[in-house]
Design a protein around this motif. Sequence first.
Motif, PDB file in Angstrom:
ATOM      1  N   ASN A  43       0.876  -1.350   0.148  1.00  0.00           N
ATOM      2  CA  ASN A  43      -0.085   0.049  -0.028  1.00  0.00           C
ATOM      3  C   ASN A  43       0.683   1.342   0.097  1.00  0.00           C
ATOM      4  OD1 ASN A  43      -2.348  -1.291  -0.153  1.00  0.00           O
ATOM      5  ND2 ASN A  43      -2.330  -1.736   2.142  1.00  0.00           N
ATOM      6  N   GLY A  44       2.174   1.219   0.463  1.00  0.00           N
ATOM      7  CA  GLY A  44       2.983   2.235   0.507  1.00  0.00           C
ATOM      8  C   GLY A  44       3.182   2.691  -0.897  1.00  0.00           C
ATOM      9  N   MET A  45       3.204   4.107  -1.032  1.00  0.00           N
ATOM     10  CA  MET A  45       3.606   4.646  -2.525  1.00  0.00           C
ATOM     11  C   MET A  45       4.923   4.468  -3.097  1.00  0.00           C
ATOM     12  SD  MET A  45       2.366   5.738  -5.407  1.00  0.00           S
ATOM     13  CE  MET A  45       0.728   6.244  -4.781  1.00  0.00           C
ATOM     14  N   ASP A  46       5.843   4.516  -2.017  1.00  0.00           N
ATOM     15  CA  ASP A  46       7.296   4.257  -2.451  1.00  0.00           C
ATOM     16  C   ASP A  46       7.341   2.613  -2.865  1.00  0.00           C
ATOM     17  OD1 ASP A  46       8.061   6.879  -1.823  1.00  0.00           O
ATOM     18  OD2 ASP A  46       8.859   6.513   0.209  1.00  0.00           O
ATOM     19  N   GLU A  47       6.787   1.734  -2.147  1.00  0.00           N
ATOM     20  CA  GLU A  47       7.038   0.287  -2.461  1.00  0.00           C
ATOM     21  C   GLU A  47       6.217   0.166  -3.479  1.00  0.00           C
ATOM     22  OE1 GLU A  47       8.491  -3.358  -1.809  1.00  0.00           O
ATOM     23  OE2 GLU A  47       8.550  -1.721  -0.285  1.00  0.00           O
ATOM     24  N   GLN A  48       5.199   0.706  -4.224  1.00  0.00           N
ATOM     25  CA  GLN A  48       4.467   0.500  -5.426  1.00  0.00           C
ATOM     26  C   GLN A  48       5.434   0.859  -6.313  1.00  0.00           C
ATOM     27  OE1 GLN A  48       0.516   2.033  -5.424  1.00  0.00           O
ATOM     28  NE2 GLN A  48      -0.051   1.038  -3.520  1.00  0.00           N
ATOM     29  N   VAL A  49       5.947   2.192  -6.169  1.00  0.00           N
ATOM     30  CA  VAL A  49       6.800   2.720  -7.192  1.00  0.00           C
ATOM     31  C   VAL A  49       8.125   1.956  -7.641  1.00  0.00           C
ATOM     32  CG1 VAL A  49       8.544   4.806  -8.015  1.00  0.00           C
ATOM     33  CG2 VAL A  49       6.035   5.315  -6.983  1.00  0.00           C
ATOM     34  N   ALA A  50       8.631   1.277  -6.469  1.00  0.00           N
ATOM     35  CA  ALA A  50       9.822   0.547  -6.531  1.00  0.00           C
ATOM     36  C   ALA A  50       9.403  -1.024  -7.281  1.00  0.00           C
ATOM     37  CB  ALA A  50      10.169   0.137  -5.121  1.00  0.00           C
ATOM     38  N   HIS A  51       8.163  -1.401  -6.968  1.00  0.00           N
ATOM     39  CA  HIS A  51       7.836  -2.577  -7.819  1.00  0.00           C
ATOM     40  C   HIS A  51       7.644  -2.210  -9.287  1.00  0.00           C
ATOM     41  CE1 HIS A  51       5.472  -4.441  -3.909  1.00  0.00           C
ATOM     42  NE2 HIS A  51       6.893  -4.198  -3.958  1.00  0.00           N
ATOM     43  N   MET A  52       6.985  -1.294  -9.565  1.00  0.00           N
ATOM     44  CA  MET A  52       6.857  -0.715 -11.179  1.00  0.00           C
ATOM     45  C   MET A  52       8.057  -0.747 -11.680  1.00  0.00           C
ATOM     46  SD  MET A  52       5.089  -0.465 -13.486  1.00  0.00           S
ATOM     47  CE  MET A  52       3.487  -0.643 -12.804  1.00  0.00           C
ATOM     48  N   GLN A  53       9.227  -0.024 -10.773  1.00  0.00           N
ATOM     49  CA  GLN A  53      10.414   0.081 -11.461  1.00  0.00           C
ATOM     50  C   GLN A  53      11.087  -1.331 -11.985  1.00  0.00           C
ATOM     51  OE1 GLN A  53      11.842   3.088 -12.474  1.00  0.00           O
ATOM     52  NE2 GLN A  53      13.127   1.655 -13.606  1.00  0.00           N
ATOM     53  N   MET A  54      11.037  -2.367 -10.895  1.00  0.00           N
ATOM     54  CA  MET A  54      11.370  -3.710 -11.193  1.00  0.00           C
ATOM     55  C   MET A  54      11.000  -4.152 -12.290  1.00  0.00           C
ATOM     56  SD  MET A  54      11.854  -5.372  -7.369  1.00  0.00           S
ATOM     57  CE  MET A  54      11.193  -4.369  -6.034  1.00  0.00           C
ATOM     58  N   VAL A  55       9.580  -4.068 -12.564  1.00  0.00           N
ATOM     59  CA  VAL A  55       8.810  -4.678 -13.817  1.00  0.00           C
ATOM     60  C   VAL A  55       9.465  -4.252 -14.920  1.00  0.00           C
ATOM     61  CG1 VAL A  55       6.544  -4.871 -14.811  1.00  0.00           C
ATOM     62  CG2 VAL A  55       6.628  -5.557 -12.105  1.00  0.00           C
ATOM     63  N   LEU A  56       9.462  -2.711 -14.948  1.00  0.00           N
ATOM     64  CA  LEU A  56      10.070  -2.038 -16.227  1.00  0.00           C
ATOM     65  C   LEU A  56      11.562  -2.537 -16.563  1.00  0.00           C
ATOM     66  CD1 LEU A  56       8.363   1.278 -15.678  1.00  0.00           C
ATOM     67  CD2 LEU A  56       7.649  -0.344 -17.378  1.00  0.00           C
TER      68      LEU A  56
END
Length: 159
Positions: free
Chosen positions: A145-158
């Motif tokens: 739920n944390g925005m920083d974690e969500q951004v980090a996840h999207m960066q990993m996927v990309l």
Amino acid sequence: SEDILASVDALVADGTTDPTHVYWSGWSWGGCLACFHAGAHPDRFRAIFAGIPAGDFVAAHWASAPELQAWDQAAHGGNPDEAPESFRQSNPMTYVDAVRAPVLIIAGENDPRCPMEGITPWVDAVRAHGGTVELHTYGTGHHANGMDEQVAHMQMVLD
């Protein structure tokens, strides 16, 4: 999932998609399908992302919340002991020895829907068969739920 493969085939046939550059990306049920297709159709995908998946449906069944166990039983006509063939056909573990594409998994350590018990056996089996799996976990449940974690996840996927 046959509809997804048919869509990819149509995009390849009309020249929209290069079949050597098809990637699978999915969260939750899409993550489960990612694990399934990584082995069931190993030549179709260049890389796989599976977010909060279940890679071993049997292990996940026994470790998941009662509501998910009830859904499994309704979908399969029983639990894994009562409907082993139904679980075998749809379980990504059945096809794990064929996984060739590199896989990224992101999963919650305290997820009652897709518990780690249903992920780590698949990861271990892919690696045992020479496959590449990068596993990133976070400390919360089904979604970070944390925005920083969500951004980090999207960066990993990309990446």
